[in-house]
Motif scaffolding. Structure first.
Motif, PDB file in Angstrom:
ATOM      1  N   GLU A 169       0.816  -1.221   0.000  1.00  0.00           N
ATOM      2  CA  GLU A 169       0.000   0.000   0.000  1.00  0.00           C
ATOM      3  C   GLU A 169       0.848   1.269   0.000  1.00  0.00           C
ATOM      4  OE1 GLU A 169      -3.180   0.049   2.826  1.00  0.00           O
ATOM      5  OE2 GLU A 169      -3.725  -2.009   2.360  1.00  0.00           O
ATOM      6  N   ARG A 227      10.389  10.118   9.264  1.00  0.00           N
ATOM      7  CA  ARG A 227       8.936  10.332   9.169  1.00  0.00           C
ATOM      8  C   ARG A 227       8.277   9.126   8.506  1.00  0.00           C
ATOM      9  NH1 ARG A 227       5.626  14.754  10.852  1.00  0.00           N
ATOM     10  NH2 ARG A 227       4.908  15.149   8.717  1.00  0.00           N
ATOM     11  N   LEU A 250       5.526   6.629  10.211  1.00  0.00           N
ATOM     12  CA  LEU A 250       4.257   6.304   9.554  1.00  0.00           C
ATOM     13  C   LEU A 250       4.032   4.790   9.519  1.00  0.00           C
ATOM     14  CD1 LEU A 250       1.863   7.408   7.743  1.00  0.00           C
ATOM     15  CD2 LEU A 250       3.344   6.929   5.801  1.00  0.00           C
ATOM     16  N   ILE A 292      -1.596   7.927  -4.683  1.00  0.00           N
ATOM     17  CA  ILE A 292      -0.889   8.613  -5.763  1.00  0.00           C
ATOM     18  C   ILE A 292      -0.412   7.569  -6.769  1.00  0.00           C
ATOM     19  CG2 ILE A 292       1.120  10.045  -6.339  1.00  0.00           C
ATOM     20  CD1 ILE A 292      -0.669  11.626  -4.543  1.00  0.00           C
ATOM     21  N   GLN A 338       0.736   4.300  -4.619  1.00  0.00           N
ATOM     22  CA  GLN A 338       1.089   4.308  -3.203  1.00  0.00           C
ATOM     23  C   GLN A 338       0.091   5.169  -2.447  1.00  0.00           C
ATOM     24  OE1 GLN A 338       5.040   5.555  -4.789  1.00  0.00           O
ATOM     25  NE2 GLN A 338       5.769   4.831  -2.818  1.00  0.00           N
ATOM     26  N   ARG A 339      -0.186   4.814  -1.219  1.00  0.00           N
ATOM     27  CA  ARG A 339      -1.083   5.654  -0.425  1.00  0.00           C
ATOM     28  C   ARG A 339      -0.477   7.035  -0.230  1.00  0.00           C
ATOM     29  NH1 ARG A 339      -3.157   2.111   4.544  1.00  0.00           N
ATOM     30  NH2 ARG A 339      -3.368   4.171   5.464  1.00  0.00           N
ATOM     31  N   GLU A 340      -1.349   8.023  -0.228  1.00  0.00           N
ATOM     32  CA  GLU A 340      -0.911   9.412  -0.196  1.00  0.00           C
ATOM     33  C   GLU A 340      -0.099   9.761   1.056  1.00  0.00           C
ATOM     34  OE1 GLU A 340      -4.150  12.000   0.487  1.00  0.00           O
ATOM     35  OE2 GLU A 340      -3.129  13.800  -0.178  1.00  0.00           O
ATOM     36  N   GLU A 341      -0.428   9.083   2.175  1.00  0.00           N
ATOM     37  CA  GLU A 341       0.184   9.471   3.458  1.00  0.00           C
ATOM     38  C   GLU A 341       1.701   9.453   3.432  1.00  0.00           C
ATOM     39  OE1 GLU A 341      -2.455   7.364   3.117  1.00  0.00           O
ATOM     40  OE2 GLU A 341      -3.283   6.882   5.075  1.00  0.00           O
ATOM     41  N   ILE A 342       2.281   8.540   2.651  1.00  0.00           N
ATOM     42  CA  ILE A 342       3.742   8.433   2.681  1.00  0.00           C
ATOM     43  C   ILE A 342       4.399   9.720   2.172  1.00  0.00           C
ATOM     44  CG2 ILE A 342       3.906   7.196   0.447  1.00  0.00           C
ATOM     45  CD1 ILE A 342       6.266   5.671   1.858  1.00  0.00           C
ATOM     46  N   PHE A 343       3.789  10.335   1.168  1.00  0.00           N
ATOM     47  CA  PHE A 343       4.358  11.579   0.625  1.00  0.00           C
ATOM     48  C   PHE A 343       4.105  12.743   1.585  1.00  0.00           C
ATOM     49  CE2 PHE A 343       3.123   8.803  -2.862  1.00  0.00           C
ATOM     50  CZ  PHE A 343       4.357   8.604  -3.456  1.00  0.00           C
ATOM     51  N   ASP A 344       2.942  12.736   2.179  1.00  0.00           N
ATOM     52  CA  ASP A 344       2.618  13.754   3.186  1.00  0.00           C
ATOM     53  C   ASP A 344       3.619  13.697   4.322  1.00  0.00           C
ATOM     54  OD1 ASP A 344       0.520  15.289   2.488  1.00  0.00           O
ATOM     55  OD2 ASP A 344      -1.021  13.877   3.149  1.00  0.00           O
ATOM     56  N   ALA A 345       3.848  12.485   4.810  1.00  0.00           N
ATOM     57  CA  ALA A 345       4.731  12.310   5.962  1.00  0.00           C
ATOM     58  C   ALA A 345       6.139  12.796   5.649  1.00  0.00           C
ATOM     59  CB  ALA A 345       4.764  10.847   6.378  1.00  0.00           C
ATOM     60  N   MET A 346       6.615  12.470   4.450  1.00  0.00           N
ATOM     61  CA  MET A 346       8.011  12.771   4.138  1.00  0.00           C
ATOM     62  C   MET A 346       8.249  14.228   3.759  1.00  0.00           C
ATOM     63  SD  MET A 346       9.377   9.398   2.222  1.00  0.00           S
ATOM     64  CE  MET A 346      11.086   9.869   2.134  1.00  0.00           C
ATOM     65  N   HIS A 347       7.222  14.900   3.247  1.00  0.00           N
ATOM     66  CA  HIS A 347       7.487  16.224   2.682  1.00  0.00           C
ATOM     67  C   HIS A 347       6.723  17.363   3.335  1.00  0.00           C
ATOM     68  CE1 HIS A 347      10.010  14.448  -0.376  1.00  0.00           C
ATOM     69  NE2 HIS A 347       9.087  13.511  -0.517  1.00  0.00           N
ATOM     70  N   SER A 348       5.944  17.080   4.369  1.00  0.00           N
ATOM     71  CA  SER A 348       5.323  18.204   5.070  1.00  0.00           C
ATOM     72  C   SER A 348       5.448  17.996   6.570  1.00  0.00           C
ATOM     73  CB  SER A 348       3.859  18.334   4.665  1.00  0.00           C
ATOM     74  OG  SER A 348       3.160  17.174   5.037  1.00  0.00           O
ATOM     75  N   VAL A 349       5.614  19.082   7.287  1.00  0.00           N
ATOM     76  CA  VAL A 349       5.820  18.970   8.738  1.00  0.00           C
ATOM     77  C   VAL A 349       4.473  19.130   9.442  1.00  0.00           C
ATOM     78  CG1 VAL A 349       6.973  19.946  10.747  1.00  0.00           C
ATOM     79  CG2 VAL A 349       8.115  19.909   8.539  1.00  0.00           C
TER      80      VAL A 349
END
Lengths: 452, 89
Positions: A66, A252, A256, B4, B78-89
């Motif tokens: 996922e 991060r 997650l 994404i 890929q689930r969106e959260e991974i990009f959120d986690a890595m690129h936004s604080v």
């Protein structure tokens, strides 16, 4: 929508720079498995591990799909086995290791840690029995990892245990001589061991921990290396900032995954370990990061300073990215598992003395170092004592995972395959430490003030 | 749940059509699309909602990968959260 550049940079990190979650480790307390009858205790151990960890591998695989991020290892750590086995009336502790191994196989994990004893101040009968059984236990199991804590800043160093471990390491190597002494790759001797370490071979589930817990270890030497290539020639302030930012991103992602795994497995989240853990793959090396900072070969003068900066910046960047940081948290320098370290050792630039100096500023210690098979046990003990002293005095975790290469000498190589890699046999000092180790007793705990 | 989809490879006719058809067949709703040519590489980033998807995430990921293979493209979801986690604080 998220910036396209950011999306592509994440994908590049995963595809080109070996970004991955190095391990999701489930810690399980086995204290409830104690039984006077060893057979019943072993059944309890097998059942409890399988009950708690049966969904670990499939859930982690779903997370991989996922999120599109590889989780390289799924592992289990358990209560130090000497505490569990001590309740049983038996001298045969190998059966406990076999029960652990069986459970690991049933759950589909690739290592199970916790065939351990904590003897920094003294040894119980159970501790002694467990330590003496290590060579047989590691030779007759596949996935079991063992660790022994021989010192701490508060207790000093148990030199009787240090002396014993030198002999145990030799014996473990000889018992697995047909596989280049691979047993020793699963055996760590610690000073100031931590209770929530997710990395093998030193993981165990401490007695201060919950019933079960999810700990995650991230990785990313390749990502840090690529980021540093962008700031070539710039001052160290820039280097430190770059490493911090990269470590933040990597952590991060670890956070997650840890939260997601914890939710799916209905197991509390423990810690994220901020370690830069290399693999033998090209482009995934800690040594190459140090070289990127301007060193011709890892191990030359300046290496310790470069590593100190790297280790500190990784922690500073990572600590804000996770709600709970723990484990070993630092850069690892396992020789056989790091392509750049292997090359530097082959060249002769990286020697054990320099590695020892490097361990003063990073986690975790002399790791995956092959030495000649005819090295005396007392020399191995003395290497352990030196490393434990560094940990004890500096209030940090240090460890020794050293591999006497059966029948091999300097210039030869041992091959362990997979993530364990291959290691060139490195020279040790030929002068004897026999009389030093023969003294036994305890090195007292150091003063905690007047620090110089 | 948002995800994404990234499509990277050599540009050709019909990439967007093929991907969006495949998504429509599986009841995946496209929320946003951007595409560029980066160093002669076709690069498309799509945000989709997979809440109503008729197949499991695993199957969807495998189907898209398969579609990409046929067109010499790398397609991943890929689930969106991974990009959120890595690129936004």
């Amino acid at each position: 929508m998220i910036n396209q550049k950011d999306i592509l940079s994440t994908i590049n990190m995963i595809e080109q720079q070996h970004l991955d979650i190095r391990t999701v480790t489930m810690g399980i307390s086995l204290l409830s498995c104690c039984n006077e009858d060893a057979k019943t205790a072993c059944e309890n151990i097998y059942d409890k591990i399988c009950r708690y960890a049966e969904r670990l591998v499939p859930e982690c695989e779903d997370i991989e799909t996922e999120f599109g991020i590889p989780i390289v290892n799924k592992r289990i750590s358990v209560t130090p086995m000497a505490l569990v086995a001590g309740a049983s009336k038996t001298d045969d502790y190998v059966t406990f290791a076999v029960a652990m191994d069986r459970a690991a196989k049933s759950c589909g994990v690739n290592f199970i840690g916790g065939y351990s004893a904590l003897v920094q101040k003294g040894m119980t009968e159970a501790d002694k029995k467990l330590i003496l059984s290590i060579p047989e236990a590691l030779a007759s199991t596949e996935y079991v990892c063992s660790s022994i804590n021989v010192g701490s800043t508060r207790a000093g160093i148990n030199m009787d245990a240090v002396a014993l471990m030198g002999r145990i390491i030799k014996e473990t190597s000889e018992k697995t001589a047909d596989r280049d002494g691979i047993g020793c790759a699963k055996l760590v001797v610690f000073c100031n061991a931590v209770e929530d370490n997710p990395f093998m071979a030193g993981a165990f589930h401490g007695t201060g921990e919950a019933e079960s817990v999810i700990n995650v270890g991230v990785s990313g030497p390749g990502v840090v290396h690529s980021a540093l290539k962008e700031v070539s020639g710039q001052p160290f302030d820039v280097v430190a900032e770059t490493v911090k930012k990269t470590a933040f991103r990597v952590t991060r992602m670890g956070q997650l995954v840890a939260i997601e795994a914890s939710r799916r497995l209905d197991t509390p989240f423990g810690i994220v370990d901020l370690s830069l853990a290399p693999t033998p793959a090209v482009g995934d090396s800690v040594a190459r990061i140090l070289e990127e900072m301007g060193l011709e070969t890892c191990g030359t003068h300046g290496t310790t300073a470069a590593l100190a900066l790297l280790n500190d910046a990784v922690k500073k960047g990572g600590v804000m990215a996770s709600s709970s940081v723990g484990g070993l948290s630092g850069a690892f320098i396992p020789v056989s598992e790091d392509e750049g370290m292997i090359a530097a050792a082959r060249k002769g630039t990286l020697c054990i003395d320099k590695l020892e100096a490097m361990t003063c500023v990073c986690s975790v210690g002399l790791d995956m170092i092959a030495i000649p098979g005819d090295t005396p046990a007392s020399t191995i003990s003395a290497i352990i004592a030196d490393e434990a002293a560094i940990g004890m005095v500096n209030s940090k975790t240090t460890a020794v995972r050293i591999l006497p290469a059966p029948g091999k000498g300097v210039g030869d190589t041992i091959e362990m395959g997979g993530l364990l890699g291959s290691a060139p046999v490195m020279p040790v000092h030929p002068e004897s430490s026999e009389a030093f180790i023969a003294r036994g007793g305890r090195i007292p705990a150091p003063l905690q003030s007047l620090k110089n | 749940m948002n995800a994404i989809i990234t499509v990277i490879g050599r540009d050709r006719v019909g990439i967007l059509a093929a991907v969006s058809t495949s998504l429509a067949e599986r009841n995946v709703n496209i929320l946003d699309v951007t595409q560029t040519i980066l160093q002669s590489n076709f690069t498309m980033v799509m945000m989709v909602d997979v809440a109503g998807c008729s197949v499991s995430f695993k199957e969807l990921a495998a189907d898209l990968e398969e579609l990409g293979r046929g067109m010499e493209l790398s397609i991943r979801i890929q689930r969106e959260e991974i990009f959120d986690a890595m690129h936004s604080v």
